[in-house]
Design a protein around this motif. Structure first.
Motif, PDB file in Angstrom:
ATOM      1  N   ASP A  56      -7.498  33.466 -29.393  1.00  0.00           N
ATOM      2  CA  ASP A  56      -7.839  34.086 -30.683  1.00  0.00           C
ATOM      3  C   ASP A  56      -9.243  33.646 -31.098  1.00  0.00           C
ATOM      4  OD1 ASP A  56      -8.058  34.839 -33.399  1.00  0.00           O
ATOM      5  OD2 ASP A  56      -5.922  34.557 -33.748  1.00  0.00           O
ATOM      6  N   GLY A  57     -10.158  34.623 -31.294  1.00  0.00           N
ATOM      7  CA  GLY A  57     -11.528  34.302 -31.646  1.00  0.00           C
ATOM      8  C   GLY A  57     -11.771  34.167 -33.129  1.00  0.00           C
ATOM      9  N   VAL A  58     -10.780  34.466 -33.962  1.00  0.00           N
ATOM     10  CA  VAL A  58     -10.919  34.362 -35.416  1.00  0.00           C
ATOM     11  C   VAL A  58     -10.309  33.069 -35.922  1.00  0.00           C
ATOM     12  CG1 VAL A  58     -10.294  35.409 -37.628  1.00  0.00           C
ATOM     13  CG2 VAL A  58     -10.981  36.859 -35.706  1.00  0.00           C
ATOM     14  N   VAL A  59      -9.081  32.784 -35.518  1.00  0.00           N
ATOM     15  CA  VAL A  59      -8.395  31.551 -35.910  1.00  0.00           C
ATOM     16  C   VAL A  59      -8.073  30.771 -34.638  1.00  0.00           C
ATOM     17  CG1 VAL A  59      -6.399  30.537 -37.071  1.00  0.00           C
ATOM     18  CG2 VAL A  59      -7.392  32.672 -37.936  1.00  0.00           C
ATOM     19  N   PRO A  60      -8.680  29.610 -34.441  1.00  0.00           N
ATOM     20  CA  PRO A  60      -8.459  28.847 -33.211  1.00  0.00           C
ATOM     21  C   PRO A  60      -6.986  28.522 -32.974  1.00  0.00           C
ATOM     22  CG  PRO A  60     -10.298  27.936 -34.464  1.00  0.00           C
ATOM     23  CD  PRO A  60      -9.631  28.949 -35.346  1.00  0.00           C
ATOM     24  N   LEU A  61      -6.614  28.475 -31.713  1.00  0.00           N
ATOM     25  CA  LEU A  61      -5.242  28.149 -31.328  1.00  0.00           C
ATOM     26  C   LEU A  61      -4.786  26.832 -31.954  1.00  0.00           C
ATOM     27  CD1 LEU A  61      -2.709  28.615 -29.560  1.00  0.00           C
ATOM     28  CD2 LEU A  61      -3.937  27.491 -27.685  1.00  0.00           C
TER      29      LEU A  61
END
Length: 349
Positions: free
Chosen positions: A229-234
């Motif tokens: 996920d590039g918006v909210v990090p894992l």
């Protein structure tokens, strides 16, 4: 899919647009970026979400302040108001039994606050792509600077007819999208909110910090998050699951912040969600006719269209047409996605 859209007035006078669709177990989704109650039903980004959720639940959602059909003044963007807005929608929907609560991305914060304040009203808590800490609260100065630059870009170029500025957001949210999906998301961004509201919404999210609420959550919780996920990090998804006692964590193979119906992570999400909700969740086959159920049984058994047709004494064309309707009802596009979604449902049914 039909929905009913209504307006309510929140405690501070803000008018909120909310909708309901479907039948069965009540499922309430907290508002998240970006939404539009009408456009979402036609969206190549959100349409499959609407079909799946509206097809399996009494699905209730709303557009947040400054966005979509709610629109209006972007002021008042705080956790206390996000919580009171969620409370107002739940009250307006007159839900008479415990319900499932879905928090996507920023919507996770409002759901956590609601579940802590009203634990007896929430039967299940499902968080996807969510976070307890906004971009300015994660102890990463470089990431915070980058996020601040994105906010400035939104305020300066959001309303421009040239989509180059909004393309930055699209590329982060759905890097695996097709050209048509990218174009749709770019246009939605321009039509569903203003530059002023976009900047305010992004800035407010960055200051979220509800980590203190995590140990107080007492309802069954499932956390799902895309691996890339590039918006909210894992790591933010892992933080949610680690902080909530007994929470189950599912890592999805996806780069997209909003799951697309063409990726394997989407049927996995659907299957995990239905299994998590257990007996209270409607059968995945509930919306199908008797004949469609028979065709599904053949589908799950791995039979070809011709084999299904022969076993039911119908034509191949009838099977093909029926599968098109079945896929539409289930919110999927292919045999593979349908089989992944239906395995659990046929076993329970």
């Amino acid at each position: 899919m039909k929905q009913s859209i209504r307006y309510l007035t929140a405690g501070d006078g803000t008018r909120l647009a909310w909708s309901s669709m479907g039948t069965g177990m009540p499922l309430v989704k907290a508002a998240n970026w970006l939404s539009h109650l009408e456009y979402d039903l036609e969206s190549p980004i959100w349409q499959h979400w609407m079909r799946f959720l509206g097809g399996n639940f009494h699905f209730i959602r709303y557009d947040e302040r400054g966005c979509g059909m709610t629109g209006g003044d972007p002021r008042g963007l705080s956790l206390s108001n996000w919580l009171s807005d969620l409370e107002a929608v739940v009250d307006a929907a007159q839900i008479e039994r415990p319900f499932a609560l879905l928090g996507i991305s920023q919507g996770a914060a409002a759901c956590l606050a609601y579940a802590v304040k009203h634990p007896r009203r929430v039967s299940h808590l499902l968080l996807y792509g969510g976070y307890a800490r906004g971009a300015y609260e994660r102890g990463n100065a470089e990431a915070a600077r980058m996020y601040h630059a994105i906010v400035d870009i939104a305020r300066g170029g959001w309303d421009d007819h040239n989509p180059v500025f909004r393309q930055l957001f699209t590329a982060r949210f759905i890097p695996g999208a097709t050209d048509a999906q990218v174009q749709w998301f770019n246009e939605l961004a321009r039509t569903t909110t203003t530059a002023e509201s976009a900047g305010a919404l992004l800035e407010a999210r960055a200051h979220v910090n509800v980590t203190a609420l995590l140990p107080q959550v007492s309802v069954p919780t499932l956390v799902m998050h895309g691996r890339e996920d590039g918006v909210v990090p894992l790591e933010e998804g892992r933080l949610l699951a680690a902080g909530i006692t007994g929470a189950r964590f599912v890592e999805l193979e996806s780069r997209n912040h909003v799951l697309l119906d063409t990726e394997p992570a989407w049927p996995r999400f659907c299957e995990e969600m239905l299994q998590f909700l257990g007996r209270d969740a409607p059968d995945a086959l509930a919306g199908l006719t008797g004949r469609e159920r028979e065709i599904v049984e053949g589908l799950v058994a791995g039979r070809t269209n011709a084999e299904i047709a022969a076993s039911l004494f119908i034509s191949d064309k009838t099977v093909r047409n029926s599968l098109t309707r079945i896929f539409d009802k289930l919110g999927v596009r292919s045999r593979t996605q349908a089989m992944a979604l239906l395995r659990g449902g046929t076993q329970r049914g």
